[in-house]
Design a protein around this motif. Structure first.
Motif, PDB file in Angstrom:
ATOM      1  N   MET A 299       0.805  -1.184   0.000  1.00 56.00           N
ATOM      2  CA  MET A 299       0.000   0.000   0.000  1.00 56.00           C
ATOM      3  C   MET A 299       0.854   1.256   0.000  1.00 56.00           C
ATOM      4  O   MET A 299       0.332   2.335  -0.145  1.00 56.00           O
ATOM      5  CB  MET A 299      -0.954  -0.015   1.187  1.00 56.00           C
ATOM      6  N   ARG A 300       2.123   1.105   0.227  1.00 55.53           N
ATOM      7  CA  ARG A 300       3.094   2.205   0.146  1.00 55.53           C
ATOM      8  C   ARG A 300       2.793   3.365   1.093  1.00 55.53           C
ATOM      9  O   ARG A 300       2.972   4.523   0.744  1.00 55.53           O
ATOM     10  CB  ARG A 300       3.201   2.713  -1.272  1.00 55.53           C
ATOM     11  N   ILE A 301       2.332   3.066   2.266  1.00 56.62           N
ATOM     12  CA  ILE A 301       2.099   4.106   3.258  1.00 56.62           C
ATOM     13  C   ILE A 301       3.406   4.300   4.019  1.00 56.62           C
ATOM     14  O   ILE A 301       3.863   3.404   4.718  1.00 56.62           O
ATOM     15  CB  ILE A 301       0.954   3.727   4.211  1.00 56.62           C
ATOM     16  N   GLN A 302       4.002   5.459   3.880  1.00 57.44           N
ATOM     17  CA  GLN A 302       5.298   5.735   4.482  1.00 57.44           C
ATOM     18  C   GLN A 302       5.195   6.227   5.924  1.00 57.44           C
ATOM     19  O   GLN A 302       6.059   5.955   6.730  1.00 57.44           O
ATOM     20  CB  GLN A 302       6.050   6.772   3.642  1.00 57.44           C
ATOM     21  N   ASN A 303       4.149   6.957   6.229  1.00 55.60           N
ATOM     22  CA  ASN A 303       3.987   7.543   7.545  1.00 55.60           C
ATOM     23  C   ASN A 303       3.353   6.519   8.498  1.00 55.60           C
ATOM     24  O   ASN A 303       2.261   6.024   8.234  1.00 55.60           O
ATOM     25  CB  ASN A 303       3.098   8.784   7.431  1.00 55.60           C
ATOM     26  N   PRO A 304       3.998   6.190   9.614  1.00 57.73           N
ATOM     27  CA  PRO A 304       3.430   5.195  10.524  1.00 57.73           C
ATOM     28  C   PRO A 304       2.111   5.637  11.163  1.00 57.73           C
ATOM     29  O   PRO A 304       1.261   4.804  11.462  1.00 57.73           O
ATOM     30  CB  PRO A 304       4.509   4.992  11.586  1.00 57.73           C
ATOM     31  N   ILE A 305       1.928   6.935  11.335  1.00 60.21           N
ATOM     32  CA  ILE A 305       0.661   7.437  11.887  1.00 60.21           C
ATOM     33  C   ILE A 305      -0.479   7.144  10.914  1.00 60.21           C
ATOM     34  O   ILE A 305      -1.558   6.719  11.318  1.00 60.21           O
ATOM     35  CB  ILE A 305       0.751   8.958  12.162  1.00 60.21           C
ATOM     36  N   GLU A 306      -0.256   7.342   9.629  1.00 63.58           N
ATOM     37  CA  GLU A 306      -1.281   7.054   8.638  1.00 63.58           C
ATOM     38  C   GLU A 306      -1.530   5.552   8.531  1.00 63.58           C
ATOM     39  O   GLU A 306      -2.668   5.126   8.331  1.00 63.58           O
ATOM     40  CB  GLU A 306      -0.887   7.631   7.286  1.00 63.58           C
ATOM     41  N   ALA A 307      -0.491   4.751   8.667  1.00 63.68           N
ATOM     42  CA  ALA A 307      -0.662   3.302   8.633  1.00 63.68           C
ATOM     43  C   ALA A 307      -1.523   2.837   9.806  1.00 63.68           C
ATOM     44  O   ALA A 307      -2.412   1.995   9.638  1.00 63.68           O
ATOM     45  CB  ALA A 307       0.697   2.610   8.660  1.00 63.68           C
ATOM     46  N   LEU A 308      -1.275   3.374  10.980  1.00 60.57           N
ATOM     47  CA  LEU A 308      -2.096   3.025  12.140  1.00 60.57           C
ATOM     48  C   LEU A 308      -3.531   3.506  11.965  1.00 60.57           C
ATOM     49  O   LEU A 308      -4.474   2.834  12.388  1.00 60.57           O
ATOM     50  CB  LEU A 308      -1.493   3.610  13.413  1.00 60.57           C
ATOM     51  N   ALA A 309      -3.710   4.659  11.341  1.00 59.41           N
ATOM     52  CA  ALA A 309      -5.059   5.161  11.089  1.00 59.41           C
ATOM     53  C   ALA A 309      -5.814   4.238  10.133  1.00 59.41           C
ATOM     54  O   ALA A 309      -7.026   4.032  10.300  1.00 59.41           O
ATOM     55  CB  ALA A 309      -5.006   6.572  10.537  1.00 59.41           C
ATOM     56  N   CYS A 310      -5.120   3.651   9.162  1.00 60.87           N
ATOM     57  CA  CYS A 310      -5.755   2.680   8.266  1.00 60.87           C
ATOM     58  C   CYS A 310      -6.228   1.453   9.033  1.00 60.87           C
ATOM     59  O   CYS A 310      -7.344   0.970   8.831  1.00 60.87           O
ATOM     60  CB  CYS A 310      -4.782   2.240   7.176  1.00 60.87           C
ATOM     61  N   VAL A 311      -5.392   0.970   9.907  1.00 58.29           N
ATOM     62  CA  VAL A 311      -5.757  -0.202  10.705  1.00 58.29           C
ATOM     63  C   VAL A 311      -6.944   0.103  11.609  1.00 58.29           C
ATOM     64  O   VAL A 311      -7.902  -0.661  11.694  1.00 58.29           O
ATOM     65  CB  VAL A 311      -4.544  -0.693  11.531  1.00 58.29           C
ATOM     66  N   VAL A 312      -6.881   1.232  12.297  1.00 56.73           N
ATOM     67  CA  VAL A 312      -7.947   1.611  13.217  1.00 56.73           C
ATOM     68  C   VAL A 312      -9.249   1.865  12.457  1.00 56.73           C
ATOM     69  O   VAL A 312     -10.326   1.471  12.901  1.00 56.73           O
ATOM     70  CB  VAL A 312      -7.531   2.848  14.038  1.00 56.73           C
TER      71      VAL A 312
END
Length: 67
Positions: free
Chosen positions: A1-14
Motif C-alpha cells: 500500500m506504500r504508506i510511508q507515515n506510521p501514523i497514517e498506517a495506524l489510522a488505516c488499521v484503526v
C-alpha cells in the motif's frame, strides 16, 4: 500500500476495524490532524463492506446448513 507515515498506517488499521476509541488515542498521540483522512476512508469502506457482506455470509451459511 506504500504508506510511508506510521501514523497514517495506524489510522488505516484503526479505521478498518471501526475503532473510534483507537482513533481518539491516535489523534491524541499525533497532536495534529494527520490520521484523519486515512481513518475516514478506511472506516467508510469497512462499513460498506460490512453492510454488503454480512447478509451474504449469513445467507450462504443458512443455505448450506443441514437440519
Amino acid at each position: 500500500m506504500r504508506i510511508q507515515n506510521p501514523i497514517e498506517a495506524l489510522a488505516c488499521v484503526v479505521g478498518g476495524r471501526s475503532a473510534n476509541p483507537g482513533f481518539a488515542a491516535l489523534l491524541a498521540k499525533a497532536g495534529n490532524a494527520t490520521p484523519v483522512v486515512t481513518f475516514t476512508v478506511t472506516y467508510a469502506v469497512a462499513n460498506v463492506f460490512l453492510t454488503i457482506w454480512g447478509p451474504l455470509i449469513v445467507g450462504i451459511i443458512t443455505k448450506n446448513a443441514t437440519p
